[in-house]
Design an enzyme around this catalytic site. Sequence first.
Site, short mmCIF file in Angstrom:
data_model
loop_
_atom_site.label_atom_id
_atom_site.label_comp_id
_atom_site.label_asym_id
_atom_site.label_seq_id
_atom_site.Cartn_x
_atom_site.Cartn_y
_atom_site.Cartn_z
N HIS A 175 30.59 37.06 40.76
CA HIS A 175 31.76 37.89 40.46
C HIS A 175 32.79 37.78 41.59
O HIS A 175 33.98 37.55 41.36
CB HIS A 175 31.32 39.34 40.26
CG HIS A 175 32.44 40.30 40.05
ND1 HIS A 175 32.81 40.77 38.81
CD2 HIS A 175 33.29 40.91 40.93
CE1 HIS A 175 33.82 41.61 38.92
NE2 HIS A 175 34.13 41.72 40.21
N GLU A 176 32.32 37.96 42.83
CA GLU A 176 33.24 37.89 43.97
C GLU A 176 33.77 36.47 44.18
O GLU A 176 34.93 36.28 44.56
CB GLU A 176 32.56 38.41 45.23
CG GLU A 176 32.07 39.85 45.14
CD GLU A 176 33.15 40.85 44.75
OE1 GLU A 176 34.35 40.56 44.95
OE2 GLU A 176 32.80 41.91 44.21
N HIS B 134 36.64 35.88 41.96
CA HIS B 134 37.85 36.41 42.58
C HIS B 134 38.44 35.40 43.55
O HIS B 134 39.64 35.11 43.54
CB HIS B 134 37.56 37.71 43.32
CG HIS B 134 37.51 38.93 42.47
ND1 HIS B 134 38.41 39.19 41.46
CD2 HIS B 134 36.63 39.98 42.47
CE1 HIS B 134 38.12 40.36 40.89
NE2 HIS B 134 37.03 40.84 41.48
N HIS C 14 40.01 41.00 37.17
CA HIS C 14 39.15 41.75 36.28
C HIS C 14 39.64 41.65 34.84
O HIS C 14 40.84 41.66 34.58
CB HIS C 14 39.09 43.21 36.70
CG HIS C 14 38.46 43.41 38.03
ND1 HIS C 14 39.01 44.19 39.01
CD2 HIS C 14 37.30 42.91 38.55
CE1 HIS C 14 38.23 44.18 40.08
NE2 HIS C 14 37.19 43.40 39.83
N TYR D 155 34.48 45.36 34.18
CA TYR D 155 33.84 46.52 34.78
C TYR D 155 32.88 47.19 33.80
O TYR D 155 33.06 47.11 32.58
CB TYR D 155 34.88 47.54 35.21
CG TYR D 155 35.42 47.35 36.60
CD1 TYR D 155 35.02 46.28 37.38
CD2 TYR D 155 36.34 48.24 37.14
CE1 TYR D 155 35.51 46.12 38.66
CE2 TYR D 155 36.84 48.09 38.41
CZ TYR D 155 36.42 47.03 39.17
OH TYR D 155 36.91 46.86 40.43
#
Length: 376
Positions: free
Chosen positions: A115-116, A119, A125, A174
Amino acid sequence: MRYPTRTAQNGRALLLRGVGVAWPNGIVPYEIAPGYSNEQELIITSAMRQLENTVAINNFRCVQFRPKISSDPYYITIVNEQGCSSYVGQNPHVVLNRTVTLQSSGCLTAGVIMHELLHALGFEHEQSRPDRDNYVRINWDNIQREMQYNFDKYDNIRVNTLNTPYDYRSLMHYGSTAFSINDSPTIEPIQSGVTIGQRNNLSAIDIQAVRLFYNCTASGITLPPTTTLSTANLYTTNAAYSSVLTANSRRFSRAGEENSNYYYEVFQVTVPTSGYYRFRSNSIVDTYCYLYTNNFIPSSPTLNLLAQDDDTGGSLQFQFTLYLQSTVVYMLVVTTYSQNIIGPYTVIASGLTRVNFVPITNTSIVSSTTNVPIGK
């Protein structure tokens, strides 16, 4: 997630209308700052390999994370500090430390790391899409005030959705109570019967978006090692282990769950040769799997967690592919998606060489130092 002080941002399926977010040729140089153990660094680099291979096309490189060299003007720095966060994109000519923060307690699972890293690759998101109000409701009163920026919505002047559909299953979406001040939902799907907020693996649309953004094709440079992932040599050596979850099986609280009514079994896994290996289940029940490095402690199910998966294999079966090292002992925990479920299952492993499975019966702690014979 963090932002440079002067750069518009790219997002998950939200392509910035401009330049400077994508890393040239999809290559992200990195360094891992002091503060992690060797095992923890292994978890981080294994997640990198998992992401690379998930988005690669027939093993042709789409994106790649490699250790930085002195000539790299820009690179990410992975630090063991508070929380899980990352700057978004490369952002050349912006003065900042391109930091990815992965706290050793709570952030070192493959899904959170990927996930990071998404980014860092330039993805936002999912709930920030311009069309998000057609798919989710944001309950602003339930969100921590200092975290409300994570729920911002971008318009089509700033971003491009790449014509991908809204994706409830995105790794970048999320969960329903993210940053809640009162345990009430901060984000709710409008469509009934859907789950949001998984941290297992990239969804099919996540993969499509990365490939579109980085112009990936089935040609060019292959990922190392090439022989383990070519069509002719992919997972030709197999091993299988069959067992049954019964009412007498041990129970625990799965990682991320509070209820302790999940039956499970655990196996020590070793491989004679380092390389990529695939694990998948075959069962009449909805299986779930966790993979740990060295130790599995049922009372602390997030400790040493390397990877987890629910139904990537389809038909409610788990499947994941990881680069495993011959010098490391792994612990594979087989359980179910729902509570109080029992039934037979088979774990099928494949890779460069035959995988060794050893069932572990110790009820309190499972360790690589357990004295057990090598199994089939």
